[in-house]
Design a protein around this motif. Structure first.
Motif, mmCIF file in Angstrom:
data_model
loop_
_atom_site.group_PDB
_atom_site.id
_atom_site.type_symbol
_atom_site.label_atom_id
_atom_site.label_comp_id
_atom_site.label_asym_id
_atom_site.label_seq_id
_atom_site.Cartn_x
_atom_site.Cartn_y
_atom_site.Cartn_z
ATOM 1 N N ALA A 98 40.049 57.827 70.934
ATOM 2 C CA ALA A 98 39.910 56.379 70.776
ATOM 3 C C ALA A 98 39.938 55.783 69.442
ATOM 4 N N LEU A 99 39.318 56.707 68.509
ATOM 5 C CA LEU A 99 39.364 56.087 67.117
ATOM 6 C C LEU A 99 40.555 55.977 66.502
ATOM 7 N N VAL A 100 41.330 57.208 66.700
ATOM 8 C CA VAL A 100 42.751 56.925 66.124
ATOM 9 C C VAL A 100 43.565 55.927 66.873
ATOM 10 N N SER A 101 43.465 55.754 68.011
ATOM 11 C CA SER A 101 43.914 54.723 68.798
ATOM 12 C C SER A 101 43.790 53.367 67.977
ATOM 13 N N HIS A 102 42.390 53.231 67.915
ATOM 14 C CA HIS A 102 41.805 51.890 67.388
ATOM 15 C C HIS A 102 42.680 51.643 66.169
ATOM 16 N N LEU A 103 42.871 52.732 65.124
ATOM 17 C CA LEU A 103 43.231 52.602 63.777
ATOM 18 C C LEU A 103 44.768 52.303 63.981
ATOM 19 N N VAL A 104 45.571 52.944 64.871
ATOM 20 C CA VAL A 104 46.906 52.683 65.138
ATOM 21 C C VAL A 104 47.095 51.265 65.500
ATOM 22 N N ASP A 105 46.131 50.702 66.418
ATOM 23 C CA ASP A 105 46.473 49.543 67.217
ATOM 24 C C ASP A 105 46.293 48.317 66.213
ATOM 25 N N GLU A 106 45.311 48.543 65.402
ATOM 26 C CA GLU A 106 44.673 47.771 64.562
ATOM 27 C C GLU A 106 45.698 47.650 63.172
ATOM 28 N N ALA A 107 46.732 48.415 63.071
ATOM 29 C CA ALA A 107 47.561 48.480 62.124
ATOM 30 C C ALA A 107 46.942 48.982 60.633
ATOM 31 N N GLU A 108 45.787 49.908 60.832
ATOM 32 C CA GLU A 108 45.079 50.300 59.718
ATOM 33 C C GLU A 108 45.688 51.489 59.227
ATOM 34 N N ILE A 109 46.800 52.068 59.889
ATOM 35 C CA ILE A 109 47.608 53.044 59.627
ATOM 36 C C ILE A 109 48.971 52.606 59.305
ATOM 37 N N ALA A 110 49.682 52.813 57.988
ATOM 38 C CA ALA A 110 51.051 52.344 58.040
ATOM 39 C C ALA A 110 51.940 53.112 58.896
ATOM 40 N N PRO A 111 52.974 52.595 59.179
ATOM 41 C CA PRO A 111 54.220 53.130 60.055
ATOM 42 C C PRO A 111 54.618 54.402 59.343
ATOM 43 N N GLY A 112 54.727 54.475 58.050
ATOM 44 C CA GLY A 112 55.310 55.689 57.221
ATOM 45 C C GLY A 112 54.245 56.830 57.366
ATOM 46 N N ASP A 113 52.968 56.316 57.383
ATOM 47 C CA ASP A 113 51.700 57.445 57.618
ATOM 48 C C ASP A 113 51.573 57.923 58.859
ATOM 49 N N LEU A 114 52.211 57.283 59.995
ATOM 50 C CA LEU A 114 52.218 58.040 61.414
ATOM 51 C C LEU A 114 52.821 59.422 61.371
ATOM 52 N N LYS A 116 53.320 61.342 58.821
ATOM 53 C CA LYS A 116 52.602 62.439 58.108
ATOM 54 C C LYS A 116 51.335 62.765 58.953
ATOM 55 N N LEU A 117 50.843 61.828 59.686
ATOM 56 C CA LEU A 117 49.754 62.380 60.672
ATOM 57 C C LEU A 117 50.275 63.209 61.774
ATOM 58 N N ARG A 118 51.370 62.877 62.229
ATOM 59 C CA ARG A 118 51.823 63.532 63.374
ATOM 60 C C ARG A 118 52.098 65.125 62.769
ATOM 61 N N LYS A 119 52.709 65.102 61.799
ATOM 62 C CA LYS A 119 52.872 66.605 61.203
ATOM 63 C C LYS A 119 51.464 67.265 60.932
ATOM 64 N N LYS A 120 50.674 66.807 60.355
ATOM 65 C CA LYS A 120 49.350 67.345 60.103
ATOM 66 C C LYS A 120 48.606 67.602 61.650
ATOM 67 N N LEU A 121 48.842 66.650 62.607
ATOM 68 C CA LEU A 121 48.296 67.188 63.993
ATOM 69 C C LEU A 121 48.879 68.399 64.385
ATOM 70 N N ALA A 122 50.294 68.539 64.161
ATOM 71 C CA ALA A 122 51.013 69.543 64.713
ATOM 72 C C ALA A 122 50.614 70.821 64.091
ATOM 73 N N ARG A 123 50.238 70.993 62.862
ATOM 74 C CA ARG A 123 49.768 71.956 61.896
ATOM 75 C C ARG A 123 48.211 72.200 62.424
ATOM 76 N N GLY A 124 47.598 71.413 62.913
ATOM 77 C CA GLY A 124 46.123 71.507 63.480
ATOM 78 C C GLY A 124 45.377 71.133 62.410
ATOM 79 N N GLY A 125 45.921 70.319 61.519
ATOM 80 C CA GLY A 125 44.887 69.659 60.788
ATOM 81 C C GLY A 125 44.445 70.371 59.760
#
Length: 129
Positions: A98-114, A116-125
């Motif tokens: 819900a926190l991450v969804s909020h950040l994405v929905d409120e444009a707190e995370i730039a599209p290019g950063d998404l 990077k975030l996906r890759k980090k999540l795929a590596r288990g952070g």
């Protein structure tokens, strides 16, 4: 650094801690000088804040004659982790999605950063960027 799972700081306390994190050990006067320039904070306010943070175990003090020096006992990442955990629990009921969804929905995370975030999540952070 000390284990500090419950360190939640105000905006002004974080500004003070950033001085210590950047400079290492500082006198009260050195911290007060930086905060006076940045925020117009008086020396007495800085001294009071440092005393309170020392009582909480967030900073340590060392006396040298009449001069008092402070050093951070907790790292910036420990404070960040603690404050995000507090926010997650109190505002999002412990639901990280819900926190991450909020950040994405409120444009707190730039599209290019998404991506990077996906890759980090795929590596288990595991990797710190």
């Amino acid at each position: 650094m000390a284990n500090a799972p419950d360190v939640v700081l105000s905006d002004l306390q974080i500004a003070l801690m950033r001085v210590l994190w950047l400079r290492g050990e500082c006198s009260t006067a050195e911290v007060a000088e930086v905060l006076a320039q940045e925020r117009g904070i008086k020396h007495t306010t800085v001294a009071t804040m440092l005393t309170r943070l020392e009582k909480r175990g967030v900073v340590a003090l060392r006396r040298d004659a009449r001069q008092v020096y402070y050093v951070a006992r907790v790292s910036e990442s420990e404070v960040r982790r603690s404050m995000v955990s507090e926010l997650l629990g109190s505002l999002f009921g412990g639901d990280a999605k819900a926190l991450v969804s909020h950040l994405v929905d409120e444009a707190e995370i730039a599209p290019g950063d998404l991506e990077k975030l996906r890759k980090k999540l795929a590596r288990g952070g595991r990797e710190h960027e």
